[in-house]
Structure formats: structure tokens, C-alpha cells
Write a protein that holds these residues in place. Structure first.
Motif, PDB file in Angstrom:
ATOM      1  N   THR A  96       0.829  -1.210   0.000  1.00 40.29           N
ATOM      2  CA  THR A  96       0.000   0.000   0.000  1.00 40.29           C
ATOM      3  C   THR A  96       0.864   1.262   0.000  1.00 40.29           C
ATOM      4  O   THR A  96       0.636   2.186  -0.788  1.00 40.29           O
ATOM      5  N   SER A 128       1.347   4.010  -3.156  1.00 41.56           N
ATOM      6  CA  SER A 128       0.919   5.411  -3.006  1.00 41.56           C
ATOM      7  C   SER A 128       2.108   6.369  -2.918  1.00 41.56           C
ATOM      8  O   SER A 128       2.014   7.517  -3.360  1.00 41.56           O
ATOM      9  N   ASP A 143      -9.698   5.309   2.316  1.00 41.51           N
ATOM     10  CA  ASP A 143      -9.157   5.776   1.038  1.00 41.51           C
ATOM     11  C   ASP A 143      -8.037   4.864   0.534  1.00 41.51           C
ATOM     12  O   ASP A 143      -7.910   4.632  -0.671  1.00 41.51           O
ATOM     13  N   HIS A 144      -7.213   4.358   1.464  1.00 39.73           N
ATOM     14  CA  HIS A 144      -6.087   3.516   1.040  1.00 39.73           C
ATOM     15  C   HIS A 144      -6.590   2.255   0.365  1.00 39.73           C
ATOM     16  O   HIS A 144      -6.063   1.832  -0.669  1.00 39.73           O
ATOM     17  N   ALA A 173      -8.539   3.211  -3.014  1.00 42.12           N
ATOM     18  CA  ALA A 173      -7.619   3.665  -4.069  1.00 42.12           C
ATOM     19  C   ALA A 173      -6.975   2.465  -4.758  1.00 42.12           C
ATOM     20  O   ALA A 173      -6.962   2.376  -5.993  1.00 42.12           O
ATOM     21  N   VAL A 222      -3.378   6.895  -3.454  1.00 39.45           N
ATOM     22  CA  VAL A 222      -4.373   7.553  -2.615  1.00 39.45           C
ATOM     23  C   VAL A 222      -4.458   9.052  -2.924  1.00 39.45           C
ATOM     24  O   VAL A 222      -5.508   9.671  -2.778  1.00 39.45           O
ATOM     25  N   THR A 223      -3.374   9.614  -3.443  1.00 38.60           N
ATOM     26  CA  THR A 223      -3.375  11.048  -3.805  1.00 38.60           C
ATOM     27  C   THR A 223      -4.145  11.299  -5.094  1.00 38.60           C
ATOM     28  O   THR A 223      -4.545  12.422  -5.376  1.00 38.60           O
ATOM     29  N   TYR A 282      -6.832   9.157  -5.887  1.00 38.65           N
ATOM     30  CA  TYR A 282      -8.198   8.721  -5.583  1.00 38.65           C
ATOM     31  C   TYR A 282      -9.000   9.822  -4.892  1.00 38.65           C
ATOM     32  O   TYR A 282     -10.148  10.091  -5.227  1.00 38.65           O
ATOM     33  N   ALA A 297      -5.881  11.124   3.952  1.00 34.52           N
ATOM     34  CA  ALA A 297      -4.936  10.052   3.611  1.00 34.52           C
ATOM     35  C   ALA A 297      -3.923  10.563   2.579  1.00 34.52           C
ATOM     36  O   ALA A 297      -2.723  10.316   2.688  1.00 34.52           O
ATOM     37  N   ALA A 298      -4.441  11.299   1.580  1.00 32.60           N
ATOM     38  CA  ALA A 298      -3.553  11.861   0.548  1.00 32.60           C
ATOM     39  C   ALA A 298      -2.564  12.844   1.176  1.00 32.60           C
ATOM     40  O   ALA A 298      -1.366  12.832   0.853  1.00 32.60           O
TER      41      ALA A 298
END
Ligand SMILES: Nc1ncnc2c1ncn2[C@@H]1O[C@H](COP(=O)(O)OP(=O)(O)O)[C@@H](O)[C@H]1O
Ligand SMILES: [Mg+2]
Length: 212
Positions: free
Chosen positions: A17, A21, A168-169, A172, A179-180, A182, A188-189
Motif C-alpha cells: 500500500t 501510493s 481511502d487507502h 484507491a 491515494v493522492t 483517488y 490520507a492523501a
């Protein structure tokens, strides 16, 4: 070119993960990046199959191929290579540590995770590699996180940002996104961007803990 290896024996701590990301965040920051996947579970390849964008490039690599692949990548235009490893002490993980300029050790704030990275840390020390812990899947605020952070800070370097457990993780990755991408304005981003900025700063002359 710098290689960043995500490694710890513990499955589920967030290697894949964070690798994905962080690679996307690095790309968004203007760097040319690729991802090498050494895990037959193929989380990254599976992610790439769901992805619309063509970059970052993803390649599955066996332990025995890594040295050759790294040599070719060093002659390429990539700024950063992100290496995802399996959740076991394996030739692949060891080769990936050897190839790393920085090892990132994701760790949940649980006693099991806090114990599980010790063999990884021993290998990192043996190979005299730079490393940093990342506290992942944390509750937003808790004494557990504080205790875990205090413990890790004694053993090595810990960024000034923890990655909180957020849907979000998971969502995404299911969409083939970082995640940035999504949810660019989500927390999260923001945390992943801060973590990438922290890592990127480390290459600018500030020293990381180097295993003695
Ligand atoms: N910060 C986080 N918030 C929520 N879920 C997370 C987070 N980090 C990882 N996960 C989820 O935890 C599971 C394990 O993560 P993964 O990256 O596959 O671990 P590893 O690669 O170390 O085995 C996955 O389902 C992933 O979506
Ligand atoms: Mg994984």
C-alpha cells in the motif's frame, strides 16, 4: 537514481500500500519512477492491471534477476525505483534490502508488528543500509501510537507523520490509483504527500540513520 525498498516480515503491515501510493506521490511531485515487485502475491501487478494511467511502470522481478535489473535501471532516466517485497524472510527481501538506498519498514502500532520487524532490522544492519520506520494503520490518536512511536524512535528514525487507518487507502488500490489520485483533498492523501516530502528531503543532504 535512488532505490526505496519497503520491507518487513509481517504481512499486512502496509508494504504494498505504501509502496504504491508513495510511488504515485513521487510521480506527482515531478519525479520519474518505476515499481519493482518481488512478491508473488502480486498486489502491485494486480493494482497496475486495474490502472488506467500508463505510469509508473511496474515489473515483476525474481531475486536472482534483481542485480541485473538494477544495473539497467541505473543507466536509465528513473529518479526513484520503489521495491515491494514479500511478507517473509526470503531471498527476494534480502536482495531488495541489498539494492536499497533507503529501506522503509511499515509497522502497525501492535505488539506483533513491533516484534516482527526485528529480523528485518538485523538484515538491514548487516547490510549497513539506511532505514526509516513508518507507523501505518494507526488510529487517529491514541496512547498506543505514542508508545509505539517512542519505541521506534529509540531504534531508528521515524518520520514526523503517521499513516492513519483510512478507507481511502483500500479504495484507491482497488481502483488502480494511488491515494493522492483517488481523493486528492483527503487526509490520507495529505499524509502520504507529507511522508513523500519527508523521504525526499532525506536525499538533500540530511542524513538518515545509517545502520552501524
Ligand atoms: N493506512 C491504511 N489504512 C487502511 N487500510 C490500510 C492501510 N495500509 C494498508 N491497509 C490495508 O491493509 C491490508 C494490508 O496491506 P498491504 O499493503 O497489502 O500489506 P503488506 O504488503 O505489508 O502485506 C490491505 O488490505 C490494505 O488495503
Ligand atoms: Mg504486499
Amino acid at each position: 537514481m535512488k532505490a526505496i525498498t519497503f520491507v518487513t516480515q509481517k504481512g499486512g503491515s502496509g508494504k504494498s500500500t505504501l509502496c504504491i501510493s508513495m510511488a504515485v506521490a513521487a510521480q506527482e511531485a515531478g519525479h520519474s519512477v518505476c515499481i519493482l515487485e518481488m512478491d508473488r502475491q502480486a498486489t502491485v501487478s494486480d493494482w497496475a492491471e486495474h490502472r488506467e494511467a500508463q505510469s509508473p511502470e511496474v515489473a515483476q522481478v525474481e531475486a536472482s534477476q534483481l542485480d541485473d535489473v538494477m544495473e539497467r535501471l541505473r543507466a536509465s532516466d528513473f529518479d526513484f525505483v520503489f521495491i515491494d517485497t514479500p511478507g517473509v524472510d526470503s531471498p527476494g527481501s534480502l536482495a531488495a534490502i541489498r539494492a536499497a538506498d533507503l529501506c522503509v519498514i511499515p509497522c502497525r502500532p501492535t505488539p506483533a508488528d513491533l516484534r516482527a520487524f526485528r529480523p528485518t532490522l538485523a538484515a538491514i544492519y548487516r547490510l549497513e543500509k539506511r532505514f526509516a520506520f513508518v507507523l501505518n494503520q494507526t488510529p487517529p490518536r491514541s496512547y498506543r501510537v505514542r508508545d509505539a512511536a517512542d519505541g521506534l524512535a529509540v531504534l531508528g528514525i521515524l518520520p514526523d507523520v503517521n499513516i492513519v487507518m483510512r478507507n481511502d487507502h483500500q479504495d484507491a488500490l482497488g481502483m488502480g490509483q494511488g491515494v493522492t489520485e483517488y481523493n486528492p483533498t483527503g487526509q490520507a492523501a495529505a499524509e502520504i504527500r507529507r511522508l513523500w516530502a519527508w523521504v525526499a528531503r532525506r536525499w538533500q543532504g540530511v542524513s538518515l540513520v545509517q545502520a552501524a
